[in-house]
Design a protein around this motif. Sequence first.
Motif, short mmCIF file in Angstrom:
data_model
loop_
_atom_site.label_atom_id
_atom_site.label_comp_id
_atom_site.label_asym_id
_atom_site.label_seq_id
_atom_site.Cartn_x
_atom_site.Cartn_y
_atom_site.Cartn_z
N GLN A 297 0.94 -1.16 0.01
CA GLN A 297 0.03 -0.11 0.06
C GLN A 297 0.81 1.30 -0.06
N MET A 298 2.08 1.22 0.46
CA MET A 298 2.95 2.35 0.48
C MET A 298 3.40 2.43 -0.84
N ALA A 299 3.69 1.35 -1.39
CA ALA A 299 4.21 1.90 -2.72
C ALA A 299 3.35 2.22 -3.79
N ALA A 300 1.93 1.83 -3.61
CA ALA A 300 0.81 2.28 -4.52
C ALA A 300 0.79 3.97 -4.07
N GLU A 301 0.62 4.25 -2.80
CA GLU A 301 0.50 5.32 -2.53
C GLU A 301 1.49 6.56 -2.99
N ASP A 302 2.88 6.03 -2.78
CA ASP A 302 3.97 6.79 -3.49
C ASP A 302 3.89 7.00 -5.14
N LEU A 303 3.13 6.09 -5.78
CA LEU A 303 2.90 6.19 -7.00
C LEU A 303 1.82 7.18 -7.12
N ASP A 315 10.96 5.69 -14.63
CA ASP A 315 10.76 4.36 -14.86
C ASP A 315 11.15 3.41 -13.66
N GLU A 316 12.46 3.98 -12.82
CA GLU A 316 13.08 3.28 -11.80
C GLU A 316 12.10 3.14 -10.74
N GLN A 317 11.39 4.26 -10.51
CA GLN A 317 10.39 4.28 -9.27
C GLN A 317 9.17 3.24 -9.66
N MET A 318 8.91 3.38 -10.86
CA MET A 318 7.82 2.50 -11.28
C MET A 318 8.15 0.82 -10.99
N GLU A 319 9.10 0.69 -11.59
CA GLU A 319 9.81 -0.75 -11.44
C GLU A 319 10.02 -1.23 -10.05
N GLY A 388 -7.09 7.35 -8.20
CA GLY A 388 -7.92 6.20 -7.53
C GLY A 388 -7.34 4.79 -8.28
N ARG A 389 -7.07 5.02 -9.57
CA ARG A 389 -6.48 3.92 -10.15
C ARG A 389 -5.15 3.57 -9.66
N LEU A 390 -4.44 4.24 -9.20
CA LEU A 390 -3.08 3.72 -8.52
C LEU A 390 -3.25 3.25 -7.15
N LEU A 391 -4.17 3.93 -6.53
CA LEU A 391 -4.47 3.42 -5.00
C LEU A 391 -4.90 2.21 -5.15
N ASP A 392 -5.80 1.80 -6.12
CA ASP A 392 -6.42 0.58 -6.40
C ASP A 392 -5.41 -0.83 -6.53
N LEU A 393 -4.32 -0.43 -6.69
CA LEU A 393 -3.22 -1.25 -7.13
C LEU A 393 -3.03 -2.21 -5.78
N ALA A 394 -3.07 -1.55 -4.57
CA ALA A 394 -3.12 -2.29 -3.26
C ALA A 394 -4.17 -1.84 -2.52
N PRO A 395 -5.34 -2.04 -2.49
CA PRO A 395 -6.39 -1.70 -1.90
C PRO A 395 -6.34 -1.92 -0.17
#
Length: 395
Positions: A297-303, A315-319, A388-395
């Motif tokens: 959830q931290m990683a999703a929030e950071d995105l 790209d590095e942060q996304m990977e 919302g789409r990014l936060l949904d990666l780790a609900p």
Amino acid sequence: MAYDPYKALYLHIPFCVKRCGYCDFATSAVERDSPIIDEYVESLVMDIRRASREGKLGAIETVYLGGGTPSYIGMRRLSMLLYALSMSMHLEPEVECTMEANPESLTAPMVRDIWALGVNRLSLGVQSFDDEVLRILGRAHDAEAARAAVRAAQERFENVSVDLMCGIPGQSAESFAESMREAVALGANHVSVYPLTIEPHTPFDAAIMRGEMLEPDEDAEAAAMEEAQRILEDASFHRYEVASYARPGFESRHNTAYWTGKPYLGLGRSAVTMTQNAERRMRVQDGQVVDDLNARQMAAEDLMLGMRMARGVSDEQMEQAAAVIDGTAVGRKGGKASLEEVADRSAEEAGSVHAAFDELAVLGLAEHREGRWRPTDAGWLCGNELYGRLLDLAP
């Protein structure tokens, strides 16, 4: 596991001369000479000293006195707070120290004194330079007082920010544009632009329910945000965050700390503290945990937070996020997938970080260039969908 050191400090001053009709912050209108304010400031001074003794202020890079209206409590109390800060941490010139002020309570002597005590950035709650709009908002100042406050601030401060609001019922497009142009003409180096939001249980909410006020028009707000971008970029400001514009070198370092996942300490009533390490991120308010995120959830929030900013996500942060969220370290170059490619993915793959960014690109909300994913102009305007789409990666 130990927690990372705090990098930002927020001090909440919950007092105003009056509450505005749209405000739902933890503030109250209290007489300026009330002992309630004295007791609060003394308690906040004790909190600062305690935090220092506990080693919480040793790595602080930015300080923010917000509210409420810090300037309302007067110089004697502000001196107590700022002196306690200077005795409790390294309040050096390289530490960004911001204080919020409203035009009706900022005076020339206060400007000189807070500058001498270590404040080096002023954020002025102007909202509009139109008297009729200020009347609708219920502000305690008029347009001339706002202009005078900006000029007074500039007697000592180069780093002056002005807050303006759009989407106010009764505010014309030309009125908003003229306020933007006035902020530029007055020489502000940072401008924050906020669409009016109607919060539950506020006087504005009640007025709308009674039919006495129109709801903000989302199309008008979007048009105003686009106009703000045109006016400010023409004046050499750049948009570095969804609602924030600055001339080069005047970006808010404190707010950027929030958007880049740096731990922050909040002192005072309803101030939020964020603590974290590699495995957990917690937000605590008034002794209660209000947010408790795991590593995914931290990683999703950071995105999500990264895509609030103009520089976006590398790209590095996304990977790195994909490795945490998807459990994979696949090194795939960013790029724009076709609508058919996005639609053909399996359900499992469609939930991945890469798929999410491809979808955002197809929707026109994000774009990939120069090794980074960035929000598009449509992404700025449709932020809820993007975030919302990014936060949904780790609900």
